[in-house]
Design an enzyme around this catalytic site. Structure first.
Site, mmCIF file in Angstrom:
data_model
loop_
_atom_site.group_PDB
_atom_site.id
_atom_site.type_symbol
_atom_site.label_atom_id
_atom_site.label_comp_id
_atom_site.label_asym_id
_atom_site.label_seq_id
_atom_site.Cartn_x
_atom_site.Cartn_y
_atom_site.Cartn_z
ATOM 1 N N ASP A 8 -26.373 -49.579 65.686
ATOM 2 C CA ASP A 8 -27.238 -50.713 66.070
ATOM 3 C C ASP A 8 -26.539 -52.083 66.035
ATOM 4 O O ASP A 8 -26.291 -52.607 64.942
ATOM 5 C CB ASP A 8 -28.463 -50.813 65.155
ATOM 6 C CG ASP A 8 -29.226 -49.507 64.978
ATOM 7 O OD1 ASP A 8 -28.581 -48.448 64.900
ATOM 8 O OD2 ASP A 8 -30.466 -49.553 64.888
ATOM 9 N N ASN A 40 -31.097 -53.878 68.683
ATOM 10 C CA ASN A 40 -31.264 -55.147 67.966
ATOM 11 C C ASN A 40 -30.330 -56.241 68.485
ATOM 12 O O ASN A 40 -30.086 -57.229 67.792
ATOM 13 C CB ASN A 40 -30.998 -54.956 66.469
ATOM 14 C CG ASN A 40 -31.786 -53.820 65.852
ATOM 15 O OD1 ASN A 40 -31.207 -52.793 65.488
ATOM 16 N ND2 ASN A 40 -33.089 -53.968 65.762
ATOM 17 N N ASN A 67 -36.979 -48.063 68.197
ATOM 18 C CA ASN A 67 -38.321 -48.643 68.103
ATOM 19 C C ASN A 67 -38.403 -50.100 68.569
ATOM 20 O O ASN A 67 -39.474 -50.575 68.913
ATOM 21 C CB ASN A 67 -38.852 -48.525 66.669
ATOM 22 C CG ASN A 67 -37.931 -49.161 65.656
ATOM 23 O OD1 ASN A 67 -36.739 -48.820 65.598
ATOM 24 N ND2 ASN A 67 -38.442 -50.078 64.865
ATOM 25 N N HIS A 68 -37.270 -50.808 68.598
ATOM 26 C CA HIS A 68 -37.301 -52.211 69.056
ATOM 27 C C HIS A 68 -37.092 -52.373 70.564
ATOM 28 O O HIS A 68 -36.990 -53.498 71.041
ATOM 29 C CB HIS A 68 -36.252 -53.040 68.310
ATOM 30 C CG HIS A 68 -36.651 -53.345 66.898
ATOM 31 N ND1 HIS A 68 -37.702 -54.188 66.591
ATOM 32 C CD2 HIS A 68 -36.173 -52.905 65.712
ATOM 33 C CE1 HIS A 68 -37.839 -54.267 65.279
ATOM 34 N NE2 HIS A 68 -36.921 -53.484 64.719
ATOM 35 N N HIS A 156 -32.963 -41.785 66.177
ATOM 36 C CA HIS A 156 -33.328 -43.082 65.629
ATOM 37 C C HIS A 156 -34.504 -42.853 64.688
ATOM 38 O O HIS A 156 -35.646 -42.700 65.125
ATOM 39 C CB HIS A 156 -33.707 -44.003 66.791
ATOM 40 C CG HIS A 156 -33.738 -45.431 66.413
ATOM 41 N ND1 HIS A 156 -32.602 -46.199 66.315
ATOM 42 C CD2 HIS A 156 -34.766 -46.245 66.086
ATOM 43 C CE1 HIS A 156 -32.936 -47.417 65.953
ATOM 44 N NE2 HIS A 156 -34.247 -47.477 65.803
HETATM 45 FE FE LIG Z 1 -31.936 -50.955 64.506
HETATM 46 FE FE LIG Z 2 -34.850 -49.196 64.729
#
Ligand SMILES: [Fe+2]
Ligand SMILES: [Fe+2]
Length: 264
Positions: A8, A40, A67-68, A156
């Protein structure tokens, strides 16, 4: 063949440290396939088309997320390309086990200039995370369609147990199962019995003087008071975390996995 997977990329500190170290790591290790988790990249929350372009310009064949992925709305359209496209918008993935008809795709199959076929699957866990489909059955479904022998899975997920379980479930069917999302690298990289490389979490490429990427003071205030507050990406002690995997391009079996952490 050699595969480099970068954990990430978090905010500007993460982007800088990756820009600084990625070229020499790719060159010295003769990396053939480069995959970067970019969820991210935009200040810790999501990724924009221009930041995706930046990671592709660094040589990424595929960008994975998590998730982002939807934090920056501009990415919806960038990822809204036809399934049979091989352009950059098709090579940035969201987790495969998201609801049907969400933008983008959860796996990509392509070919390197050498003719070597490869596939990348992006999957999200269900333990301590927002709901999504079963990653185990979804992996079965995707693997029944994928013809490439070299297959990398970015799982993830929050729970180590879920990542380890998926790795054993896919052992011998994919080249590597690499964990992301916790932003903390684990020291358990190994080759499983049937030739799948595994690491529970590759760790973030970002600022380690932080609470998993976010300014320590802001997270502390939240824990101490429970009051809402804006989270901002930290800057200090940036590291690039990655996993380097050596595999047989013909069988897809991994022969070596090495943990990498480089930085200030
Ligand atoms: Fe992350
Ligand atoms: Fe994440």
């Amino acid at each position: 063949m050699n595969i480099l997977f970068v954990g990430d990329v978090f905010g500007s500190a993460g982007r800088h440290i990756v820009r600084e170290h990625l070229p020499h790591v790719v060159e010295t290790n003769e990396v053939d396939l480069l995959v970067i988790n970019g969820e991210n990249a935009a200040g810790g929350f999501g990724i924009t088309p221009s930041l995706a372009e930046e990671l592709f310009d660094l040589g990424a064949h595929v960008i994975t997320t998590g998730n982002h992925v939807w934090d920056k709305k501009e990415i919806f359209e960038y990822m809204g390309v036809p399934a049979d496209s091989h352009g950059r918008g098709r090579r940035i993935l969201r987790p495969a086990n998201y609801a049907v008809n969400t933008p983008g795709f959860g796996f990509y199959q392509g070919e390197l200039p050498t003719g070597q076929a490869y596939a990348v699957i992006n999957m999200q866990g269900r333990v301590f995370m927002s709901s999504c489909d079963d990653p185990f059955r979804k992996a079965d479904e995707l693997l029944s369609k994928i013809t490439a022998k070299v297959v990398l899975v970015d799982i993830h997920a929050e729970a180590s147990s879920e990542k380890a379980a998926l790795a054993w479930y896919l052992d011998g069917r994919v080249t590597a199962v690499l964990g992301t999302h916790t932003h903390v690298p684990t020291a358990d990289q190994r080759i499983l019995h049937n030739g799948t490389a595994y690491q529970t979490d590759v760790g973030m490429s970002g600022p380690y003087d932080s609470v998993i990427g976010v300014e320590t003071e802001l997270v502390l205030a939240k824990f101490l008071t429970g009051m809402p507050g804006k989270f901002e990406a930290a800057k200090g002690n940036a590291k690039m975390c990655a996993a380097l995997i050596e595999c047989d391009g013909g069988t897809g079996r991994a022969t070596r996995i090495q943990r990498i952490m480089l930085g200030e």
